[in-house]
Design a protein around this motif. Structure first.
Motif, mmCIF file in Angstrom:
data_model
loop_
_atom_site.group_PDB
_atom_site.id
_atom_site.type_symbol
_atom_site.label_atom_id
_atom_site.label_comp_id
_atom_site.label_asym_id
_atom_site.label_seq_id
_atom_site.Cartn_x
_atom_site.Cartn_y
_atom_site.Cartn_z
ATOM 1 N N PHE A 6 49.429 21.327 -51.793
ATOM 2 C CA PHE A 6 49.646 20.244 -50.837
ATOM 3 C C PHE A 6 51.127 20.130 -50.524
ATOM 4 O O PHE A 6 51.942 19.959 -51.429
ATOM 5 C CB PHE A 6 49.170 18.905 -51.421
ATOM 6 C CG PHE A 6 47.702 18.840 -51.686
ATOM 7 C CD1 PHE A 6 46.817 18.509 -50.682
ATOM 8 C CD2 PHE A 6 47.207 19.121 -52.942
ATOM 9 C CE1 PHE A 6 45.453 18.451 -50.933
ATOM 10 C CE2 PHE A 6 45.851 19.061 -53.203
ATOM 11 C CZ PHE A 6 44.971 18.728 -52.188
ATOM 12 N N GLY A 7 51.479 20.206 -49.242
ATOM 13 C CA GLY A 7 52.844 19.947 -48.809
ATOM 14 C C GLY A 7 53.077 18.444 -48.758
ATOM 15 O O GLY A 7 52.195 17.645 -49.086
ATOM 16 N N LEU A 17 43.376 9.287 -49.604
ATOM 17 C CA LEU A 17 41.974 9.552 -49.974
ATOM 18 C C LEU A 17 41.704 9.330 -51.456
ATOM 19 O O LEU A 17 40.554 9.318 -51.883
ATOM 20 C CB LEU A 17 41.622 11.010 -49.666
ATOM 21 C CG LEU A 17 41.441 11.424 -48.234
ATOM 22 C CD1 LEU A 17 41.217 12.927 -48.155
ATOM 23 C CD2 LEU A 17 40.270 10.690 -47.617
ATOM 24 N N ARG A 18 42.738 9.195 -52.242
ATOM 25 C CA ARG A 18 42.647 9.207 -53.705
ATOM 26 C C ARG A 18 41.519 8.341 -54.259
ATOM 27 O O ARG A 18 40.758 8.771 -55.105
ATOM 28 C CB ARG A 18 43.989 8.777 -54.293
ATOM 29 C CG ARG A 18 44.073 8.953 -55.767
ATOM 30 C CD ARG A 18 45.427 8.487 -56.302
ATOM 31 N NE ARG A 18 45.424 8.521 -57.733
ATOM 32 C CZ ARG A 18 44.775 7.661 -58.507
ATOM 33 N NH1 ARG A 18 44.081 6.694 -57.979
ATOM 34 N NH2 ARG A 18 44.801 7.771 -59.824
ATOM 35 N N GLU A 19 41.410 7.114 -53.823
ATOM 36 C CA GLU A 19 40.408 6.191 -54.370
ATOM 37 C C GLU A 19 38.977 6.586 -54.033
ATOM 38 O O GLU A 19 38.048 6.160 -54.713
ATOM 39 C CB GLU A 19 40.683 4.762 -53.912
ATOM 40 C CG GLU A 19 41.964 4.181 -54.502
ATOM 41 C CD GLU A 19 41.968 4.190 -56.030
ATOM 42 O OE1 GLU A 19 40.944 3.856 -56.645
ATOM 43 O OE2 GLU A 19 43.007 4.564 -56.604
ATOM 44 N N ILE A 25 38.217 14.891 -60.062
ATOM 45 C CA ILE A 25 39.065 15.425 -58.993
ATOM 46 C C ILE A 25 40.348 14.600 -58.899
ATOM 47 O O ILE A 25 41.449 15.145 -58.779
ATOM 48 C CB ILE A 25 38.307 15.443 -57.648
ATOM 49 C CG1 ILE A 25 37.090 16.374 -57.725
ATOM 50 C CG2 ILE A 25 39.237 15.831 -56.502
ATOM 51 C CD1 ILE A 25 37.400 17.836 -57.928
ATOM 52 N N ARG A 26 40.216 13.302 -58.975
ATOM 53 C CA ARG A 26 41.381 12.407 -58.928
ATOM 54 C C ARG A 26 42.315 12.676 -60.113
ATOM 55 O O ARG A 26 43.533 12.740 -59.956
ATOM 56 C CB ARG A 26 40.911 10.955 -58.915
ATOM 57 C CG ARG A 26 42.003 9.946 -58.721
ATOM 58 C CD ARG A 26 41.488 8.533 -58.559
ATOM 59 N NE ARG A 26 40.559 8.135 -59.591
ATOM 60 C CZ ARG A 26 39.304 7.775 -59.383
ATOM 61 N NH1 ARG A 26 38.804 7.739 -58.169
ATOM 62 N NH2 ARG A 26 38.531 7.421 -60.389
ATOM 63 N N LYS A 56 36.896 17.328 -48.431
ATOM 64 C CA LYS A 56 37.770 16.270 -47.901
ATOM 65 C C LYS A 56 39.234 16.682 -48.009
ATOM 66 O O LYS A 56 40.015 16.495 -47.080
ATOM 67 C CB LYS A 56 37.583 14.960 -48.674
ATOM 68 C CG LYS A 56 36.328 14.215 -48.419
ATOM 69 C CD LYS A 56 36.378 12.936 -49.240
ATOM 70 C CE LYS A 56 35.037 12.375 -49.526
ATOM 71 N NZ LYS A 56 35.094 11.200 -50.398
ATOM 72 N N LEU A 57 39.588 17.227 -49.168
ATOM 73 C CA LEU A 57 40.972 17.618 -49.393
ATOM 74 C C LEU A 57 41.356 18.843 -48.567
ATOM 75 O O LEU A 57 42.469 18.928 -48.048
ATOM 76 C CB LEU A 57 41.205 17.860 -50.883
ATOM 77 C CG LEU A 57 41.105 16.601 -51.745
ATOM 78 C CD1 LEU A 57 41.093 16.963 -53.225
ATOM 79 C CD2 LEU A 57 42.243 15.637 -51.433
ATOM 80 N N LEU A 58 40.436 19.784 -48.439
ATOM 81 C CA LEU A 58 40.712 20.961 -47.614
ATOM 82 C C LEU A 58 40.877 20.595 -46.144
ATOM 83 O O LEU A 58 41.618 21.255 -45.418
ATOM 84 C CB LEU A 58 39.610 22.005 -47.787
ATOM 85 C CG LEU A 58 39.652 22.773 -49.095
ATOM 86 C CD1 LEU A 58 38.377 23.600 -49.265
ATOM 87 C CD2 LEU A 58 40.881 23.656 -49.165
#
Length: 66
Positions: A6-7, A17-19, A25-26, A56-58
């Motif tokens: 992640f940049g 998105l963390r929560e 994953i978190r 979601k992260l991708l």
């Protein structure tokens, strides 16, 4: 296993998105060190929830169409 780097801008999106991410994953995201070239996170994709979180992260890595 999945490695995502992640940049700076992507980290801001991941933090937003963390929560909504599953606990494993978190925790993997939180444990990863941040280096000069980004935050390198190794995720263990062991189920459907983890796969959905990975997608979601991708999505943060994709350039948006103008």
């Amino acid at each position: 296993m999945l490695l995502i780097v992640f940049g700076a801008a992507e980290r801001a999106g991941a933090d937003a998105l963390r929560e909504s991410l599953s606990s494993p994953i978190r925790e993997a995201y939180d444990r990863a060190a941040t280096y000069h070239d980004g935050k390198w996170v190794l995720f263990d994709i062991d189920g459907e929830r983890a796969a959905a979180d990975a997608m979601k992260l991708l999505a943060l890595k994709r350039k948006r169409k103008k």
